[in-house]
Structure formats: structure tokens, C-alpha cells
Design a protein around this motif. Structure first.
Motif, mmCIF file in Angstrom:
data_model
loop_
_atom_site.group_PDB
_atom_site.id
_atom_site.type_symbol
_atom_site.label_atom_id
_atom_site.label_comp_id
_atom_site.label_asym_id
_atom_site.label_seq_id
_atom_site.Cartn_x
_atom_site.Cartn_y
_atom_site.Cartn_z
ATOM 1 N N UNK A 24 50.315 106.253 59.575
ATOM 2 C CA UNK A 24 51.262 104.905 58.974
ATOM 3 C C UNK A 24 50.176 103.948 58.900
ATOM 4 N N UNK A 25 50.724 102.913 58.269
ATOM 5 C CA UNK A 25 50.012 101.490 58.232
ATOM 6 C C UNK A 25 49.747 101.017 59.641
ATOM 7 N N UNK A 26 50.841 101.307 60.590
ATOM 8 C CA UNK A 26 50.772 100.800 61.866
ATOM 9 C C UNK A 26 49.487 101.520 62.614
ATOM 10 N N UNK A 30 45.900 100.235 64.573
ATOM 11 C CA UNK A 30 45.096 101.057 65.888
ATOM 12 C C UNK A 30 43.746 101.195 65.526
ATOM 13 N N UNK A 31 43.258 101.796 64.669
ATOM 14 C CA UNK A 31 41.975 102.388 64.415
ATOM 15 C C UNK A 31 41.253 101.086 63.897
ATOM 16 N N UNK A 32 41.873 100.059 63.448
ATOM 17 C CA UNK A 32 41.112 98.880 63.036
ATOM 18 C C UNK A 32 40.562 98.180 64.238
ATOM 19 N N UNK A 33 41.427 98.371 64.989
ATOM 20 C CA UNK A 33 41.128 97.729 66.362
ATOM 21 C C UNK A 33 39.962 98.388 67.191
ATOM 22 N N UNK A 34 39.958 99.617 66.845
ATOM 23 C CA UNK A 34 38.846 100.606 67.574
ATOM 24 C C UNK A 34 37.725 100.203 66.758
ATOM 25 N N UNK A 35 37.693 99.920 65.333
ATOM 26 C CA UNK A 35 36.503 99.454 64.643
ATOM 27 C C UNK A 35 35.890 98.069 65.118
ATOM 28 N N UNK A 36 36.703 97.204 65.510
ATOM 29 C CA UNK A 36 36.420 95.914 65.834
ATOM 30 C C UNK A 36 35.766 96.055 67.219
ATOM 31 N N UNK A 37 36.353 97.035 68.185
ATOM 32 C CA UNK A 37 35.662 97.328 69.267
ATOM 33 C C UNK A 37 34.045 97.847 69.133
ATOM 34 N N UNK A 38 34.068 98.684 68.111
ATOM 35 C CA UNK A 38 32.675 99.177 67.791
ATOM 36 C C UNK A 38 31.718 98.095 67.416
ATOM 37 N N UNK A 85 51.453 99.688 72.471
ATOM 38 C CA UNK A 85 51.638 101.191 72.570
ATOM 39 C C UNK A 85 52.796 101.320 71.367
ATOM 40 N N UNK A 86 53.569 100.335 71.044
ATOM 41 C CA UNK A 86 54.803 100.573 70.351
ATOM 42 C C UNK A 86 54.097 100.209 68.683
ATOM 43 N N UNK A 87 53.966 101.240 67.844
ATOM 44 C CA UNK A 87 53.752 100.843 66.359
ATOM 45 C C UNK A 87 54.120 99.695 65.673
#
Length: 104
Positions: A24-26, A30-38, A85-87
Motif C-alpha cells: 500500500x501507500x503506507x 515504511x520503505x521510504x524511511x528505510x531509504x532515508x536510513x540508508x 507499526x500501525x500503517x
């Protein structure tokens, strides 16, 4: 990890994708947050010390990568909002864009 015949990038997926395989967009946030982390860790891989199976278990139990204190506080806050945790509680893409424009 493989879901049927599809290889999934487990380190970048939220719990709901790992359990249901629905995106989903939500889940994208989450994945965007992982990309920022990287980006802000200069290429560190999320959960770098863990195997894919260990990452799956960790994420399903609520674990997230540790945010280094060297990250700017506004980025830590943004990443944390991506990793809720909650989308439905995650930041939206337009809110994230607004925050990034302010950080400049």
C-alpha cells in the motif's frame, strides 16, 4: 525471502507486507524511511548483521533499525514517523515532502 516465485526485499518491508504480501501507500512510506536510513548512514544496510530470516522475525516482533545519534533530529523524527507499526499512523508522502522542504 521468496513469496511464491517473487523475491522480496525483506529489509525494506513493513510487517504487514511480510505477513500478507499486500503493498500500500503506507507500506511505501515504511520503505521510504528505510531509504532515508540508508542515505543518512552513508549506505548502511538496514539490519546489516542479520540474515533475511532473522530480519523477518525481528520486524514481525516490532524491531526497527537503531537510528544513529549522528542523524539530524528532524530526519530521525521523519524516519520514526515512517516506521510506525500501525500503517494508518505513518506519515503520508505529502507530509514527508513538506518536512523535507522545511529541513533544507
Amino acid at each position: 525471502m521468496q513469496n511464491g516465485k517473487t523475491v522480496l526485499p525483506v529489509r525494506w518491508l513493513p510487517p504487514e507486507c511480510l505477513s500478507s504480501g499486500k503493498f500500500t501507500i503506507q507500506s511505501d512510506m515504511w520503505s521510504f524511511g528505510m531509504t532515508l536510513f540508508e542515505l543518512f548512514s552513508y549506505g548502511d544496510v538496514p539490519f546489516g548483521d542479520l540474515s533475511n530470516n532473522e530480519v523477518l522475525t525481528a520486524v514481525m516482533s516490532g524491531m526497527k533499525p537503531q537510528l544513529p545519534s549522528s542523524f539530524p533530529e528532524p530526519i530521525n523524527n521523519l524516519i520514526s514517523q515512517c516506521w510506525r507499526n500501525a500503517p494508518e499512523e505513518r506519515i503520508t508522502a505529502s507530509e514527508a515532502l513538506s518536512r523535507l522542504q522545511i529541513i533544507q
